[in-house]
Write a protein that holds these residues in place. Structure first.
Motif, PDB file in Angstrom:
ATOM      1  N   GLY A 200       0.811  -1.221   0.000  1.00  0.00           N
ATOM      2  CA  GLY A 200       0.000   0.000   0.000  1.00  0.00           C
ATOM      3  C   GLY A 200       0.839   1.262   0.000  1.00  0.00           C
ATOM      4  N   ARG A 201       2.085   1.177  -0.502  1.00  0.00           N
ATOM      5  CA  ARG A 201       2.965   2.356  -0.456  1.00  0.00           C
ATOM      6  C   ARG A 201       3.001   3.147  -1.757  1.00  0.00           C
ATOM      7  NH1 ARG A 201       5.911   2.652   4.013  1.00  0.00           N
ATOM      8  NH2 ARG A 201       7.562   3.903   3.080  1.00  0.00           N
ATOM      9  N   GLY A 202       2.198   2.735  -2.731  1.00  0.00           N
ATOM     10  CA  GLY A 202       2.190   3.505  -3.972  1.00  0.00           C
ATOM     11  C   GLY A 202       1.286   2.881  -5.004  1.00  0.00           C
ATOM     12  N   TYR A 203       1.047   3.648  -6.072  1.00  0.00           N
ATOM     13  CA  TYR A 203       0.245   3.125  -7.183  1.00  0.00           C
ATOM     14  C   TYR A 203       0.685   3.803  -8.470  1.00  0.00           C
ATOM     15  CZ  TYR A 203      -2.549   7.437  -7.524  1.00  0.00           C
ATOM     16  OH  TYR A 203      -2.948   8.736  -7.724  1.00  0.00           O
ATOM     17  N   ALA A 204       0.295   3.196  -9.591  1.00  0.00           N
ATOM     18  CA  ALA A 204       0.555   3.799 -10.901  1.00  0.00           C
ATOM     19  C   ALA A 204      -0.560   3.397 -11.843  1.00  0.00           C
ATOM     20  CB  ALA A 204       1.898   3.317 -11.450  1.00  0.00           C
ATOM     21  N   TYR A 205      -0.791   4.229 -12.858  1.00  0.00           N
ATOM     22  CA  TYR A 205      -1.662   3.843 -13.975  1.00  0.00           C
ATOM     23  C   TYR A 205      -0.752   3.582 -15.169  1.00  0.00           C
ATOM     24  CZ  TYR A 205      -5.845   5.116 -11.397  1.00  0.00           C
ATOM     25  OH  TYR A 205      -6.856   5.171 -10.466  1.00  0.00           O
ATOM     26  N   ASP A 218       7.779   6.301  -1.115  1.00  0.00           N
ATOM     27  CA  ASP A 218       9.251   6.303  -1.120  1.00  0.00           C
ATOM     28  C   ASP A 218       9.739   5.989  -2.534  1.00  0.00           C
ATOM     29  OD1 ASP A 218       9.935   3.240  -1.334  1.00  0.00           O
ATOM     30  OD2 ASP A 218       8.301   3.426   0.087  1.00  0.00           O
ATOM     31  N   GLU A 219      10.990   6.361  -2.797  1.00  0.00           N
ATOM     32  CA  GLU A 219      11.517   6.227  -4.162  1.00  0.00           C
ATOM     33  C   GLU A 219      11.658   4.769  -4.590  1.00  0.00           C
ATOM     34  OE1 GLU A 219      14.981   8.639  -4.892  1.00  0.00           O
ATOM     35  OE2 GLU A 219      13.830  10.492  -4.602  1.00  0.00           O
ATOM     36  N   GLU A 220      11.976   3.900  -3.643  1.00  0.00           N
ATOM     37  CA  GLU A 220      12.143   2.491  -4.008  1.00  0.00           C
ATOM     38  C   GLU A 220      10.831   1.949  -4.580  1.00  0.00           C
ATOM     39  OE1 GLU A 220      11.643  -1.690  -3.540  1.00  0.00           O
ATOM     40  OE2 GLU A 220      10.789  -0.361  -2.018  1.00  0.00           O
ATOM     41  N   THR A 221       9.717   2.307  -3.954  1.00  0.00           N
ATOM     42  CA  THR A 221       8.413   1.868  -4.449  1.00  0.00           C
ATOM     43  C   THR A 221       8.097   2.527  -5.795  1.00  0.00           C
ATOM     44  OG1 THR A 221       7.674   1.672  -2.155  1.00  0.00           O
ATOM     45  CG2 THR A 221       5.948   1.710  -3.840  1.00  0.00           C
ATOM     46  N   ALA A 222       8.401   3.823  -5.900  1.00  0.00           N
ATOM     47  CA  ALA A 222       8.123   4.539  -7.153  1.00  0.00           C
ATOM     48  C   ALA A 222       8.891   3.904  -8.311  1.00  0.00           C
ATOM     49  CB  ALA A 222       8.509   6.015  -7.001  1.00  0.00           C
ATOM     50  N   VAL A 223      10.144   3.533  -8.065  1.00  0.00           N
ATOM     51  CA  VAL A 223      10.981   2.926  -9.108  1.00  0.00           C
ATOM     52  C   VAL A 223      10.351   1.603  -9.573  1.00  0.00           C
ATOM     53  CG1 VAL A 223      13.201   1.755  -9.467  1.00  0.00           C
ATOM     54  CG2 VAL A 223      13.140   4.064  -8.478  1.00  0.00           C
ATOM     55  N   ALA A 249      13.015   9.112 -11.508  1.00  0.00           N
ATOM     56  CA  ALA A 249      12.322   8.738 -12.752  1.00  0.00           C
ATOM     57  C   ALA A 249      13.278   8.863 -13.942  1.00  0.00           C
ATOM     58  CB  ALA A 249      11.085   9.610 -12.947  1.00  0.00           C
ATOM     59  N   LEU A 250      14.196   9.839 -13.878  1.00  0.00           N
ATOM     60  CA  LEU A 250      15.212   9.952 -14.927  1.00  0.00           C
ATOM     61  C   LEU A 250      16.095   8.709 -14.925  1.00  0.00           C
ATOM     62  CD1 LEU A 250      16.400  13.672 -14.520  1.00  0.00           C
ATOM     63  CD2 LEU A 250      14.616  12.768 -16.028  1.00  0.00           C
ATOM     64  N   ASP A 251      16.461   8.249 -13.720  1.00  0.00           N
ATOM     65  CA  ASP A 251      17.348   7.074 -13.631  1.00  0.00           C
ATOM     66  C   ASP A 251      16.698   5.845 -14.254  1.00  0.00           C
ATOM     67  OD1 ASP A 251      19.188   8.671 -12.382  1.00  0.00           O
ATOM     68  OD2 ASP A 251      18.560   8.092 -10.359  1.00  0.00           O
ATOM     69  N   VAL A 252      15.391   5.668 -13.997  1.00  0.00           N
ATOM     70  CA  VAL A 252      14.688   4.517 -14.597  1.00  0.00           C
ATOM     71  C   VAL A 252      14.656   4.672 -16.112  1.00  0.00           C
ATOM     72  CG1 VAL A 252      12.460   3.333 -14.798  1.00  0.00           C
ATOM     73  CG2 VAL A 252      13.288   4.059 -12.546  1.00  0.00           C
ATOM     74  N   GLY A 253      14.289   5.860 -16.584  1.00  0.00           N
ATOM     75  CA  GLY A 253      14.193   6.083 -18.028  1.00  0.00           C
ATOM     76  C   GLY A 253      15.525   5.866 -18.729  1.00  0.00           C
ATOM     77  N   LEU A 254      16.594   6.350 -18.113  1.00  0.00           N
ATOM     78  CA  LEU A 254      17.920   6.180 -18.733  1.00  0.00           C
ATOM     79  C   LEU A 254      18.324   4.707 -18.749  1.00  0.00           C
ATOM     80  CD1 LEU A 254      19.855   9.258 -17.283  1.00  0.00           C
ATOM     81  CD2 LEU A 254      18.870   8.995 -19.569  1.00  0.00           C
ATOM     82  N   ALA A 255      18.037   3.995 -17.660  1.00  0.00           N
ATOM     83  CA  ALA A 255      18.361   2.560 -17.631  1.00  0.00           C
ATOM     84  C   ALA A 255      17.587   1.814 -18.715  1.00  0.00           C
ATOM     85  CB  ALA A 255      18.058   1.985 -16.249  1.00  0.00           C
ATOM     86  N   ALA A 256      16.403   2.330 -19.062  1.00  0.00           N
ATOM     87  CA  ALA A 256      15.587   1.709 -20.123  1.00  0.00           C
ATOM     88  C   ALA A 256      16.012   2.193 -21.506  1.00  0.00           C
ATOM     89  CB  ALA A 256      14.110   2.029 -19.880  1.00  0.00           C
ATOM     90  N   ARG A 257      17.082   3.004 -21.584  1.00  0.00           N
ATOM     91  CA  ARG A 257      17.651   3.550 -22.834  1.00  0.00           C
ATOM     92  C   ARG A 257      16.762   4.608 -23.466  1.00  0.00           C
ATOM     93  NH1 ARG A 257      22.831   2.456 -22.580  1.00  0.00           N
ATOM     94  NH2 ARG A 257      22.897   3.552 -24.551  1.00  0.00           N
ATOM     95  N   LEU A 258      15.954   5.294 -22.662  1.00  0.00           N
ATOM     96  CA  LEU A 258      15.162   6.410 -23.190  1.00  0.00           C
ATOM     97  C   LEU A 258      16.009   7.683 -23.084  1.00  0.00           C
ATOM     98  CD1 LEU A 258      11.703   5.627 -21.518  1.00  0.00           C
ATOM     99  CD2 LEU A 258      12.663   4.737 -23.662  1.00  0.00           C
ATOM    100  N   MET A 271       2.228  25.062  -2.950  1.00  0.00           N
ATOM    101  CA  MET A 271       2.809  23.727  -2.764  1.00  0.00           C
ATOM    102  C   MET A 271       4.120  23.612  -3.530  1.00  0.00           C
ATOM    103  SD  MET A 271       0.013  21.676  -5.105  1.00  0.00           S
ATOM    104  CE  MET A 271       0.769  20.061  -5.059  1.00  0.00           C
ATOM    105  N   SER A 272       4.914  22.598  -3.150  1.00  0.00           N
ATOM    106  CA  SER A 272       6.164  22.297  -3.846  1.00  0.00           C
ATOM    107  C   SER A 272       5.897  21.141  -4.795  1.00  0.00           C
ATOM    108  CB  SER A 272       7.238  21.857  -2.863  1.00  0.00           C
ATOM    109  OG  SER A 272       7.343  22.789  -1.841  1.00  0.00           O
ATOM    110  N   PRO A 273       6.804  20.919  -5.768  1.00  0.00           N
ATOM    111  CA  PRO A 273       6.583  19.799  -6.687  1.00  0.00           C
ATOM    112  C   PRO A 273       6.471  18.483  -5.919  1.00  0.00           C
ATOM    113  CG  PRO A 273       8.316  21.220  -7.520  1.00  0.00           C
ATOM    114  CD  PRO A 273       8.002  21.704  -6.124  1.00  0.00           C
ATOM    115  N   PRO A 274       5.385  17.736  -6.120  1.00  0.00           N
ATOM    116  CA  PRO A 274       5.217  16.466  -5.410  1.00  0.00           C
ATOM    117  C   PRO A 274       6.311  15.460  -5.802  1.00  0.00           C
ATOM    118  CG  PRO A 274       3.137  17.159  -6.413  1.00  0.00           C
ATOM    119  CD  PRO A 274       4.194  18.069  -6.943  1.00  0.00           C
ATOM    120  N   ALA A 275       6.746  14.639  -4.846  1.00  0.00           N
ATOM    121  CA  ALA A 275       7.752  13.599  -5.096  1.00  0.00           C
ATOM    122  C   ALA A 275       7.652  12.545  -3.985  1.00  0.00           C
ATOM    123  CB  ALA A 275       9.151  14.207  -5.100  1.00  0.00           C
ATOM    124  N   PRO A 276       7.918  11.290  -4.289  1.00  0.00           N
ATOM    125  CA  PRO A 276       8.094  10.721  -5.628  1.00  0.00           C
ATOM    126  C   PRO A 276       6.744  10.654  -6.349  1.00  0.00           C
ATOM    127  CG  PRO A 276       8.876   9.211  -3.876  1.00  0.00           C
ATOM    128  CD  PRO A 276       8.072  10.269  -3.224  1.00  0.00           C
TER     129      PRO A 276
END
Ligand SMILES: CC(C)(COP(=O)(O)OP(=O)(O)OC[C@H]1O[C@@H](n2cnc3c(N)ncnc32)[C@H](O)[C@@H]1OP(=O)(O)O)[C@@H](O)C(=O)NCCC(=O)NCCS
Length: 284
Positions: A200-205, A218-223, A249-258, A271-276
């Protein structure tokens, strides 16, 4: 805006964004006549729903030629979000946009909103309007290219989400951006498959073209959620709307060769930019 205006607003939006992109960037928007019917239909369904949930959040401008422009916005708890804002090419730069944006902002002010979000194009007219309305502008990056599937790690600890997860999603949204997406989870579910972290620490569509939202505590879940979204999507994905606060998110994209490029701004007040967090362009 009335229900009858919605299909006309969809056409106007397709034209205005196509024109704006031609001036600033190699076009990423399809020409209006090439916009796939499914994309137009989902735009119309989403905007029609805004009129039900937020009847005073969407405004049109009308002139002798008919629809001259529109702004659609929603209030979710204490958060105001701008969904779309466009003026007919040829009628831009004459103050119509200012009146539309002011009307949409007034709805948020009347509702006592404390946080304000929008995802801006790179159109200098839009940026002038937003900054003069007090929005901080945070540059957005996006990653695009051919996905290297061999780079995708085995992702553990995620499952398909269901309607029973809505309360969890809203509580994560509140942690990250101060308000749940509420009824907008319906529209998000049409853009991609809901994937939820088993703790229950994150979700994505996970959309076919791109992840539409990635939200985590946390970033580990976001990754993990971002990898899972890429694994489920197409071979030429886009990771859009990455702010500087989301280097993971840049690190994941670069590892995927994007490849990284930049386009547009996340506009915020209160508000500040939300993260992760990787936001959605219209539903934020
Ligand atoms: C953004 C948009 C909705 C604004 O509507 P508009 O009617 O053009 O807006 P306004 O005329 O009220 O305001 C534009 C401002 O930019 C100024 N402007 C005009 N041309 C400009 C240019 N080339 N560069 C910079 N500023 C410019 C105008 O003078 C005006 O500022 P001012 O009122 O302080 O003088 C409209 O231009 C549009 O549809 N753009 C393409 C789609 C888009 O990018 N939408 C925004 C999505 S986030």
């Amino acid at each position: 805006m009335q229900p009858d205006d919605v299909p006309r607003a969809e056409r106007l939006s397709a034209e205005a964004f196509y024109e704006a992109d031609l001036q600033t960037f190699p076009p990423s928007w399809p020409a209006p006549e090439q916009r796939p019917p499914s994309r137009a239909a989902s735009w119309i369904a989403r905007t029609g729903r805004f009129l039900e949930t937020d009847p005073r959040g969407s405004w049109v401008a009308v002139d002798e030629r008919g629809l001259a422009g529109f702004a659609t916005s929603v209030v979710r708890e204490s958060l105001w979000a701008l969904a779309t804002f466009a003026v007919r090419p040829g009628a831009q730069g004459r103050g119509i946009g200012k009146r539309l944006l002011d009307a949409a902002l007034a709805t948020g002010e009347a509702a006592g909103c404390e946080r304000w979000m929008l995802s801006a194009s790179s159109d200098p007219k839009a940026l002038r309007r937003y900054r003069l309305a007090g929005f901080d502008l945070h540059p957005q990056m996006f990653l695009h290219g051919r996905l290297d599937r061999s780079a995708i790690p085995a992702v553990e600890g995620v499952r398909d989400g269901t309607a029973d997860d809505l309360e969890l999603l809203d509580s994560l949204d509140r942690e990250l951006r101060g308000a749940g997406h509420g009824p907008d989870h319906e529209a998000l579910a049409r853009t991609g498959r809901l994937v939820v972290d088993v703790r229950g620490r994150g979700y994505a569509y996970a959309g076919a073209r791109r992840p539409e939202v990635v939200a985590a505590i946390d970033e580990e879940t976001a990754v993990r959620l971002l990898w899972e979204s890429l694994a489920r999507g197409g071979d030429e994905p886009m990771i859009a709307h990455v702010t500087a606060a989301n280097q993971w998110a840049l690190d994941v994209g670069l590892a995927a060769r994007l490849a990284i490029q930049s386009e547009g701004y996340l506009g915020l007040r209160g508000m500040s930019p939300p993260a992760p967090y990787v936001h959605n362009g219209a539903l934020l």
